[in-house]
Design a protein around this motif. Structure first.
Motif, mmCIF file in Angstrom:
data_model
loop_
_atom_site.group_PDB
_atom_site.id
_atom_site.type_symbol
_atom_site.label_atom_id
_atom_site.label_comp_id
_atom_site.label_asym_id
_atom_site.label_seq_id
_atom_site.Cartn_x
_atom_site.Cartn_y
_atom_site.Cartn_z
ATOM 1 N N ALA A 8 48.540 -68.054 43.621
ATOM 2 C CA ALA A 8 47.694 -67.141 42.864
ATOM 3 C C ALA A 8 47.251 -67.784 41.558
ATOM 4 O O ALA A 8 46.079 -67.676 41.161
ATOM 5 N N SER A 9 48.164 -68.455 40.883
ATOM 6 C CA SER A 9 47.830 -69.117 39.619
ATOM 7 C C SER A 9 46.816 -70.232 39.829
ATOM 8 O O SER A 9 45.840 -70.354 39.064
ATOM 9 N N TRP A 10 47.025 -71.034 40.851
ATOM 10 C CA TRP A 10 46.102 -72.143 41.139
ATOM 11 C C TRP A 10 44.717 -71.618 41.490
ATOM 12 O O TRP A 10 43.705 -72.115 41.001
ATOM 13 N N THR A 11 44.661 -70.576 42.315
ATOM 14 C CA THR A 11 43.376 -70.020 42.735
ATOM 15 C C THR A 11 42.597 -69.471 41.550
ATOM 16 O O THR A 11 41.400 -69.742 41.385
ATOM 17 N N ARG A 12 43.275 -68.721 40.708
ATOM 18 C CA ARG A 12 42.598 -68.055 39.598
ATOM 19 C C ARG A 12 42.303 -68.987 38.425
ATOM 20 O O ARG A 12 41.257 -68.863 37.790
ATOM 21 N N ASN A 13 43.210 -69.905 38.144
ATOM 22 C CA ASN A 13 43.098 -70.699 36.926
ATOM 23 C C ASN A 13 42.599 -72.126 37.140
ATOM 24 O O ASN A 13 42.330 -72.827 36.152
ATOM 25 N N CYS A 51 48.329 -80.493 42.342
ATOM 26 C CA CYS A 51 49.517 -81.325 42.135
ATOM 27 C C CYS A 51 50.281 -80.946 40.874
ATOM 28 O O CYS A 51 51.443 -81.316 40.722
ATOM 29 N N LYS A 52 49.638 -80.211 39.963
ATOM 30 C CA LYS A 52 50.321 -79.737 38.765
ATOM 31 C C LYS A 52 51.115 -78.470 39.032
ATOM 32 O O LYS A 52 52.014 -78.121 38.266
ATOM 33 N N ARG A 53 50.782 -77.763 40.115
ATOM 34 C CA ARG A 53 51.371 -76.452 40.359
ATOM 35 C C ARG A 53 52.274 -76.404 41.584
ATOM 36 O O ARG A 53 53.027 -75.453 41.745
ATOM 37 N N PHE A 54 52.163 -77.392 42.461
ATOM 38 C CA PHE A 54 52.977 -77.422 43.680
ATOM 39 C C PHE A 54 53.757 -78.741 43.723
ATOM 40 O O PHE A 54 53.269 -79.775 43.262
ATOM 41 N N GLY A 55 54.936 -78.697 44.333
ATOM 42 C CA GLY A 55 55.749 -79.905 44.425
ATOM 43 C C GLY A 55 55.272 -80.877 45.480
ATOM 44 O O GLY A 55 55.428 -82.087 45.349
ATOM 45 N N GLY A 57 48.003 -85.184 36.957
ATOM 46 C CA GLY A 57 49.449 -85.070 36.838
ATOM 47 C C GLY A 57 50.148 -85.136 38.168
ATOM 48 O O GLY A 57 51.193 -84.535 38.334
ATOM 49 N N CYS A 58 49.615 -85.843 39.132
ATOM 50 C CA CYS A 58 50.232 -85.911 40.451
ATOM 51 C C CYS A 58 51.450 -86.808 40.407
ATOM 52 O O CYS A 58 51.392 -87.917 39.894
ATOM 53 N N GLY A 59 52.534 -86.327 41.015
ATOM 54 C CA GLY A 59 53.693 -87.188 41.181
ATOM 55 C C GLY A 59 53.629 -87.900 42.513
ATOM 56 O O GLY A 59 53.078 -87.387 43.469
#
Length: 210
Positions: free
Chosen positions: A90-95, A180-184, A12-14
Protein backbone atom coordinates in the motif's frame (compact mmCIF):
# COMPACT_ATOMS: atom_id res chain seq x y z
CA UNK A 1 16.77 13.14 -17.95
CA UNK A 2 13.88 13.58 -15.51
CA UNK A 3 13.26 9.87 -14.99
CA UNK A 4 16.93 9.31 -14.28
CA UNK A 5 16.83 11.95 -11.54
CA UNK A 6 13.78 10.28 -10.02
CA UNK A 7 15.53 6.94 -10.08
CA UNK A 8 18.43 8.39 -8.15
CA UNK A 9 16.07 9.83 -5.54
CA UNK A 10 14.55 6.43 -4.81
CA UNK A 11 17.72 4.37 -5.15
CA UNK A 12 18.74 1.90 -2.47
CA UNK A 13 18.64 -1.65 -3.80
CA UNK A 14 20.48 -4.26 -1.80
CA UNK A 15 22.25 -7.08 -3.62
CA UNK A 16 22.98 -10.55 -2.34
CA UNK A 17 23.57 -13.87 -4.02
CA UNK A 18 20.15 -15.52 -3.66
CA UNK A 19 16.47 -14.55 -3.31
CA UNK A 20 14.43 -15.25 -0.22
CA UNK A 21 12.84 -18.68 -0.03
CA UNK A 22 11.53 -20.87 2.72
CA UNK A 23 12.47 -24.42 3.68
CA UNK A 24 10.07 -26.35 5.88
CA UNK A 25 7.47 -24.70 8.13
CA UNK A 26 7.60 -20.90 7.96
CA UNK A 27 7.64 -18.77 11.10
CA UNK A 28 4.38 -17.07 11.95
CA UNK A 29 4.29 -13.33 12.67
CA UNK A 30 3.91 -12.40 16.33
CA UNK A 31 0.45 -11.32 17.46
CA UNK A 32 1.84 -7.97 18.60
CA UNK A 33 3.55 -7.46 15.25
CA UNK A 34 0.30 -8.09 13.36
CA UNK A 35 -1.67 -5.81 15.68
CA UNK A 36 0.81 -2.99 15.13
CA UNK A 37 0.66 -3.53 11.39
CA UNK A 38 -3.13 -3.37 11.36
CA UNK A 39 -2.96 -0.14 13.38
CA UNK A 40 -0.54 1.23 10.79
CA UNK A 41 -2.93 0.38 7.96
CA UNK A 42 -5.77 2.12 9.79
CA UNK A 43 -3.60 5.18 10.36
CA UNK A 44 -2.71 5.21 6.65
CA UNK A 45 -6.42 5.28 5.79
CA UNK A 46 -6.28 1.85 4.17
CA UNK A 47 -9.50 -0.14 4.20
CA UNK A 48 -9.01 -3.87 4.83
CA UNK A 49 -10.48 -6.90 6.53
CA UNK A 50 -8.61 -9.36 8.70
CA UNK A 51 -8.46 -12.98 7.62
CA UNK A 52 -8.48 -16.05 9.88
CA UNK A 53 -5.22 -17.95 10.25
CA UNK A 54 -5.12 -21.15 8.24
CA UNK A 55 -2.36 -23.76 8.12
CA UNK A 56 -2.60 -25.63 4.82
CA UNK A 57 0.34 -27.88 5.66
CA UNK A 58 3.51 -28.64 3.68
CA UNK A 59 4.89 -25.17 4.38
CA UNK A 60 1.83 -23.29 3.14
CA UNK A 61 -0.50 -21.12 5.18
CA UNK A 62 -2.08 -17.74 5.80
CA UNK A 63 -1.13 -16.17 9.16
CA UNK A 64 -1.63 -12.60 10.30
CA UNK A 65 -3.11 -11.80 6.90
CA UNK A 66 -5.53 -9.22 5.55
CA UNK A 67 -7.53 -8.61 2.40
CA UNK A 68 -6.99 -5.10 1.06
CA UNK A 69 -10.26 -3.41 0.16
CA UNK A 70 -9.26 0.17 -0.66
CA UNK A 71 -5.74 1.63 -0.60
CA UNK A 72 -6.61 4.79 -2.51
CA UNK A 73 -5.71 3.34 -5.91
CA UNK A 74 -7.77 0.51 -7.48
CA UNK A 75 -5.89 -2.80 -7.48
CA UNK A 76 -6.86 -6.06 -9.17
CA UNK A 77 -5.55 -9.62 -8.93
CA UNK A 78 -4.55 -9.67 -5.25
CA UNK A 79 -6.13 -11.76 -2.49
CA UNK A 80 -4.72 -12.64 0.95
CA UNK A 81 -1.60 -10.81 2.09
CA UNK A 82 0.40 -11.07 5.29
CA UNK A 83 -0.17 -7.73 6.99
CA UNK A 84 3.42 -6.49 6.69
CA UNK A 85 3.37 -7.23 2.97
CA UNK A 86 0.04 -5.42 2.62
CA UNK A 87 1.44 -2.39 4.43
CA UNK A 88 4.55 -2.28 2.24
CA UNK A 89 2.50 -2.72 -0.94
CA UNK A 90 0.00 0.00 0.00
CA UNK A 91 2.82 2.40 0.86
CA UNK A 92 4.71 1.67 -2.35
CA UNK A 93 1.59 2.04 -4.50
CA UNK A 94 0.52 5.33 -2.97
CA UNK A 95 3.87 6.98 -2.32
CA UNK A 96 6.04 5.71 -5.18
CA UNK A 97 4.08 4.07 -8.00
CA UNK A 98 1.25 6.61 -8.30
CA UNK A 99 3.48 9.72 -8.05
CA UNK A 100 5.93 8.28 -10.58
CA UNK A 101 3.13 7.66 -13.08
CA UNK A 102 1.85 11.22 -12.74
CA UNK A 103 5.29 12.88 -12.83
CA UNK A 104 6.86 10.76 -15.54
CA UNK A 105 3.91 9.73 -17.72
CA UNK A 106 1.59 12.67 -17.13
CA UNK A 107 -1.41 10.67 -16.00
CA UNK A 108 -2.95 9.32 -12.82
CA UNK A 109 -3.38 5.57 -12.40
CA UNK A 110 -6.79 4.09 -13.16
CA UNK A 111 -5.81 0.71 -11.73
CA UNK A 112 -2.84 -1.36 -10.67
CA UNK A 113 -2.73 -4.84 -12.18
CA UNK A 114 -1.63 -7.46 -9.69
CA UNK A 115 -0.83 -10.99 -10.79
CA UNK A 116 -1.42 -12.84 -7.54
CA UNK A 117 -0.43 -12.97 -3.90
CA UNK A 118 -1.12 -16.21 -1.98
CA UNK A 119 -0.33 -19.46 -3.81
CA UNK A 120 0.85 -22.72 -2.23
CA UNK A 121 3.85 -23.39 -4.45
CA UNK A 122 7.62 -23.53 -4.63
CA UNK A 123 10.01 -20.99 -6.10
CA UNK A 124 9.89 -21.04 -9.90
CA UNK A 125 12.66 -20.33 -12.38
CA UNK A 126 15.53 -21.33 -10.09
CA UNK A 127 17.00 -24.82 -10.08
CA UNK A 128 18.94 -24.10 -6.89
CA UNK A 129 15.79 -23.06 -4.98
CA UNK A 130 13.25 -25.31 -6.69
CA UNK A 131 12.70 -27.32 -3.47
CA UNK A 132 11.91 -24.22 -1.43
CA UNK A 133 8.53 -22.67 -0.81
CA UNK A 134 7.96 -19.29 -2.39
CA UNK A 135 7.02 -16.24 -0.35
CA UNK A 136 3.64 -16.63 -2.06
CA UNK A 137 3.11 -19.83 -0.04
CA UNK A 138 2.67 -17.75 3.11
CA UNK A 139 0.93 -14.78 1.42
CA UNK A 140 4.08 -12.70 1.83
CA UNK A 141 4.56 -11.68 -1.81
CA UNK A 142 2.78 -9.75 -4.54
CA UNK A 143 3.36 -10.00 -8.27
CA UNK A 144 3.00 -6.61 -9.95
CA UNK A 145 2.12 -6.79 -13.65
CA UNK A 146 1.61 -3.17 -14.61
CA UNK A 147 -0.77 -0.23 -14.57
CA UNK A 148 -3.61 1.18 -16.61
CA UNK A 149 -3.52 4.97 -16.76
CA UNK A 150 -6.52 7.30 -16.75
CA UNK A 151 -5.51 8.50 -20.21
CA UNK A 152 -6.10 4.96 -21.50
CA UNK A 153 -2.52 3.72 -21.79
CA UNK A 154 -1.60 0.33 -20.34
CA UNK A 155 2.00 -0.06 -19.16
CA UNK A 156 3.09 -3.62 -18.40
CA UNK A 157 6.31 -5.27 -17.31
CA UNK A 158 5.90 -7.85 -20.08
CA UNK A 159 5.57 -5.40 -22.95
CA UNK A 160 7.38 -2.32 -21.71
CA UNK A 161 10.33 -3.37 -19.55
CA UNK A 162 12.60 -2.73 -22.55
CA UNK A 163 10.34 -0.20 -24.24
CA UNK A 164 11.89 2.00 -26.94
CA UNK A 165 10.07 4.91 -25.26
CA UNK A 166 12.56 6.25 -22.68
CA UNK A 167 9.81 7.68 -20.47
CA UNK A 168 7.92 4.40 -20.26
CA UNK A 169 11.09 2.37 -19.75
CA UNK A 170 12.30 4.89 -17.20
CA UNK A 171 9.01 4.71 -15.31
CA UNK A 172 9.29 0.94 -14.85
CA UNK A 173 12.94 1.19 -13.89
CA UNK A 174 12.14 3.90 -11.37
CA UNK A 175 9.30 2.00 -9.68
CA UNK A 176 11.53 -1.09 -9.59
CA UNK A 177 14.19 0.86 -7.74
CA UNK A 178 11.63 2.38 -5.39
CA UNK A 179 10.27 -1.09 -4.59
CA UNK A 180 13.74 -2.11 -3.45
CA UNK A 181 13.48 0.48 -0.67
CA UNK A 182 10.25 -1.00 0.67
CA UNK A 183 10.56 -4.76 0.09
CA UNK A 184 13.33 -7.17 1.07
CA UNK A 185 13.16 -9.17 -2.15
CA UNK A 186 12.36 -7.64 -5.53
CA UNK A 187 12.71 -9.74 -8.69
CA UNK A 188 12.29 -8.38 -12.22
CA UNK A 189 12.79 -9.59 -15.81
CA UNK A 190 16.49 -8.89 -15.25
CA UNK A 191 16.55 -11.75 -12.72
CA UNK A 192 15.25 -14.61 -14.86
CA UNK A 193 12.69 -15.55 -17.50
CA UNK A 194 10.14 -16.61 -14.87
CA UNK A 195 9.77 -12.91 -14.00
CA UNK A 196 9.57 -11.61 -17.56
CA UNK A 197 6.00 -10.35 -17.02
CA UNK A 198 6.04 -9.07 -13.44
CA UNK A 199 7.91 -7.69 -10.45
CA UNK A 200 7.96 -10.03 -7.48
CA UNK A 201 7.64 -7.94 -4.30
CA UNK A 202 8.28 -9.69 -1.00
CA UNK A 203 8.35 -8.35 2.56
CA UNK A 204 11.39 -10.07 4.06
CA UNK A 205 14.93 -9.18 5.16
CA UNK A 206 16.88 -10.71 2.28
CA UNK A 207 18.06 -7.42 0.77
CA UNK A 208 17.88 -8.85 -2.74
CA UNK A 209 17.04 -6.52 -5.62
CA UNK A 210 17.47 -7.69 -9.19
Amino acid sequence: MRWALLALLVAGCGRVEHPAATRGQPARPAIRETAQCEADLTRMGVSYRTLPDHDYGTGCGVFGAVQLIDIGVPVTGITALRCGEARAFASWTRNALAPAAYQMLGSEIARVEGMGSYACRNVVGSVRNADRRSGHAIANAVDFGGVVLKDGRRITVLNDWNSPDPQVRGFLQTVHVSACKRFGTVLSPDYNAAHRNHLHLEDDHAGFCR
